[in-house]
Design a protein around this motif. Structure first.
Motif, PDB file in Angstrom:
ATOM      1  N   ILE A   1      36.128  42.424  33.426  1.00  0.00           N
ATOM      2  CA  ILE A   1      36.459  41.275  34.268  1.00  0.00           C
ATOM      3  C   ILE A   1      37.537  41.669  35.272  1.00  0.00           C
ATOM      4  CG2 ILE A   1      37.375  38.925  34.305  1.00  0.00           C
ATOM      5  CD1 ILE A   1      36.297  38.568  31.472  1.00  0.00           C
ATOM      6  N   THR A   2      37.283  41.410  36.534  1.00  0.00           N
ATOM      7  CA  THR A   2      38.278  41.651  37.579  1.00  0.00           C
ATOM      8  C   THR A   2      39.334  40.553  37.497  1.00  0.00           C
ATOM      9  OG1 THR A   2      36.570  42.601  38.998  1.00  0.00           O
ATOM     10  CG2 THR A   2      38.635  41.925  40.061  1.00  0.00           C
ATOM     11  N   ILE A   3      40.607  40.947  37.504  1.00  0.00           N
ATOM     12  CA  ILE A   3      41.693  39.985  37.342  1.00  0.00           C
ATOM     13  C   ILE A   3      42.609  40.017  38.550  1.00  0.00           C
ATOM     14  CG2 ILE A   3      43.783  39.448  36.006  1.00  0.00           C
ATOM     15  CD1 ILE A   3      42.274  40.348  33.510  1.00  0.00           C
ATOM     16  N   MET A   4      42.917  38.837  39.077  1.00  0.00           N
ATOM     17  CA  MET A   4      43.941  38.677  40.110  1.00  0.00           C
ATOM     18  C   MET A   4      44.959  37.682  39.586  1.00  0.00           C
ATOM     19  SD  MET A   4      42.122  38.885  43.829  1.00  0.00           S
ATOM     20  CE  MET A   4      43.716  39.308  44.563  1.00  0.00           C
ATOM     21  N   MET A   5      46.186  38.132  39.430  1.00  0.00           N
ATOM     22  CA  MET A   5      47.203  37.344  38.726  1.00  0.00           C
ATOM     23  C   MET A   5      48.476  37.215  39.557  1.00  0.00           C
ATOM     24  SD  MET A   5      48.819  38.307  35.036  1.00  0.00           S
ATOM     25  CE  MET A   5      50.378  37.624  34.448  1.00  0.00           C
TER      26      MET A   5
ATOM     27  N   ILE B   1      57.405  41.339  37.667  1.00  0.00           N
ATOM     28  CA  ILE B   1      56.903  42.597  38.216  1.00  0.00           C
ATOM     29  C   ILE B   1      56.916  43.700  37.169  1.00  0.00           C
ATOM     30  CG2 ILE B   1      57.225  44.312  40.035  1.00  0.00           C
ATOM     31  CD1 ILE B   1      58.741  42.092  41.583  1.00  0.00           C
ATOM     32  N   SER B   2      57.997  43.794  36.408  1.00  0.00           N
ATOM     33  CA  SER B   2      58.129  44.891  35.444  1.00  0.00           C
ATOM     34  C   SER B   2      57.111  44.802  34.329  1.00  0.00           C
ATOM     35  CB  SER B   2      59.540  44.915  34.856  1.00  0.00           C
ATOM     36  OG  SER B   2      59.840  43.698  34.206  1.00  0.00           O
ATOM     37  N   ALA B   3      56.559  43.600  34.075  1.00  0.00           N
ATOM     38  CA  ALA B   3      55.535  43.442  33.037  1.00  0.00           C
ATOM     39  C   ALA B   3      54.142  43.687  33.590  1.00  0.00           C
ATOM     40  CB  ALA B   3      55.616  42.053  32.414  1.00  0.00           C
ATOM     41  N   VAL B   4      53.834  43.114  34.746  1.00  0.00           N
ATOM     42  CA  VAL B   4      52.473  43.232  35.276  1.00  0.00           C
ATOM     43  C   VAL B   4      52.144  44.665  35.658  1.00  0.00           C
ATOM     44  CG1 VAL B   4      52.964  42.776  37.733  1.00  0.00           C
ATOM     45  CG2 VAL B   4      50.761  42.082  36.748  1.00  0.00           C
ATOM     46  N   THR B   5      53.155  45.446  36.066  1.00  0.00           N
ATOM     47  CA  THR B   5      52.879  46.824  36.468  1.00  0.00           C
ATOM     48  C   THR B   5      52.494  47.718  35.290  1.00  0.00           C
ATOM     49  OG1 THR B   5      55.275  47.265  36.402  1.00  0.00           O
ATOM     50  CG2 THR B   5      54.306  46.801  38.552  1.00  0.00           C
TER      51      THR B   5
ATOM     52  N   ASP C   1      38.137  45.882  44.163  1.00  0.00           N
ATOM     53  CA  ASP C   1      36.954  46.479  43.545  1.00  0.00           C
ATOM     54  C   ASP C   1      36.667  45.841  42.191  1.00  0.00           C
ATOM     55  OD1 ASP C   1      36.567  48.328  45.621  1.00  0.00           O
ATOM     56  OD2 ASP C   1      37.980  49.735  44.716  1.00  0.00           O
ATOM     57  N   LYS C   2      35.413  45.915  41.783  1.00  0.00           N
ATOM     58  CA  LYS C   2      35.021  45.434  40.461  1.00  0.00           C
ATOM     59  C   LYS C   2      35.836  46.160  39.397  1.00  0.00           C
ATOM     60  CE  LYS C   2      31.051  45.120  37.331  1.00  0.00           C
ATOM     61  NZ  LYS C   2      31.376  43.733  36.921  1.00  0.00           N
ATOM     62  N   GLY C   3      36.437  45.401  38.480  1.00  0.00           N
ATOM     63  CA  GLY C   3      37.228  45.985  37.405  1.00  0.00           C
ATOM     64  C   GLY C   3      38.684  46.196  37.722  1.00  0.00           C
ATOM     65  N   ASP C   4      39.122  45.835  38.925  1.00  0.00           N
ATOM     66  CA  ASP C   4      40.542  45.927  39.260  1.00  0.00           C
ATOM     67  C   ASP C   4      41.355  44.897  38.478  1.00  0.00           C
ATOM     68  OD1 ASP C   4      40.517  48.026  41.062  1.00  0.00           O
ATOM     69  OD2 ASP C   4      40.436  46.767  42.856  1.00  0.00           O
ATOM     70  N   PHE C   5      42.616  45.232  38.228  1.00  0.00           N
ATOM     71  CA  PHE C   5      43.606  44.287  37.713  1.00  0.00           C
ATOM     72  C   PHE C   5      44.701  44.244  38.778  1.00  0.00           C
ATOM     73  CE2 PHE C   5      45.662  42.695  33.557  1.00  0.00           C
ATOM     74  CZ  PHE C   5      46.594  41.919  34.231  1.00  0.00           C
ATOM     75  N   VAL C   6      44.741  43.160  39.525  1.00  0.00           N
ATOM     76  CA  VAL C   6      45.636  43.045  40.679  1.00  0.00           C
ATOM     77  C   VAL C   6      46.769  42.067  40.369  1.00  0.00           C
ATOM     78  CG1 VAL C   6      45.816  42.524  43.143  1.00  0.00           C
ATOM     79  CG2 VAL C   6      43.682  43.458  42.217  1.00  0.00           C
ATOM     80  N   GLY C   7      48.001  42.535  40.471  1.00  0.00           N
ATOM     81  CA  GLY C   7      49.156  41.657  40.373  1.00  0.00           C
ATOM     82  C   GLY C   7      49.557  41.207  41.765  1.00  0.00           C
TER      83      GLY C   7
END
Length: 261
Positions: free
Chosen positions: A192-196, A201-205, A28-34
């Protein structure tokens, strides 16, 4: 929120061997996906498929509502590769030149950059706290500073989606914290939608609202705040994984950036 990425039954393989099989998910728009998963699980391959660098062997990808085969608004898609901060110290380009290079489609190749575009470059550098380094040589900066510059290079196009492939590789802990906080600010304040792609894992969450967990040629989307996410990820990696253990003090980081303005 509208869907900015839609993937249905996506498959891809090298030399006839599938590495991704029947993957379906949406962002979705505005998601931050790790994007996480063991080595070789297809994380970087997935990003290249979403960027149109690789062509799927099956399935469909839609970006900003359009089939990727017909998609032509690539200026709205930003990409910071894993090797972005690997500049040789002898490379002669300045920070301004590196960032403004992403404006050539507007300016024209070999044409001088004007005042309007200089302002665009300055504002992008300001967003990443690097506005005082415009005349510095990119090769003289630290790894963390270089990575900020390459994010600014993406920001000049005002992207709706930003892909990053392990952007914290090769930078120190303090720079890593600053980078995560900066990405969270771009996500929260600019939408901004981010896919990283990341192994941390412990930082991105701490910042992501979704985790795309890749393994066994597939993908499972999790909410990192749910208890099931910890259980699934621990099984995926074969050991107990702790989520949210990094304490990024983004208030101080943001204040530090503002002090440099």
């Amino acid at each position: 929120m509208g869907k900015v990425i839609e993937v249905n039954n996506l498959s891809f393989g090298y030399d006839g061997r599938l590495t991704i099989k029947d993957v379906s998910f949406s962002v979705d728009k505005g998601d931050f996906v790790g994007i996480i998963g063991p080595n070789g699980s297809g994380k970087s391959t997935l990003v290249k498929l979403l960027l149109g660098i690789l062509r799927p062997s099956g399935g469909q990808i839609r970006i900003l509502g359009e089939n990727i085969e017909k998609f032509n608004r690539w200026d709205k898609i930003g990409y910071v590769s894993q090797k972005a901060n690997a500049y040789n110290t002898a490379f002669p380009a300045t920070v301004e030149e590196v960032v403004s290079a992403n404006l050539f489609s507007r300016i024209g190749l070999f044409k001088p950059i004007g005042r309007k575009h200089r302002d665009v470059v300055y504002n992008a550098l300001k967003l990443v706290g690097m506005q005082d380094y415009g005349k510095s040589l990119i090769g003289n900066l630290s790894g963390g500073q270089q990575q900020r510059v390459f994010i600014a290079r993406v920001l000049v196009s005002e992207p709706e989606i930003m892909f990053l492939d392990e952007p914290t590789v090769g930078i120190d802990v303090k720079s890593e914290e600053e980078l995560y906080c900066m990405l969270a600010r771009l996500n929260n304040e600019l939408g901004i939608t981010i896919m990283m792609v990341t192994h941390d894992i412990s930082a991105v969450t701490v910042h992501a609202n979704k985790l795309a967990c890749m393994a066994d040629k597939g993908l499972v989307m999790h909410d990192p705040k749910e208890e099931d996410a910890k259980k699934y990820i621990s099984q995926l990696y074969g050991y107990e994984v702790n989520l949210h253990i990094h304490q990024h003090n983004c208030d101080n980081v943001m204040k530090g950036d503002e002090d440099n303005v």
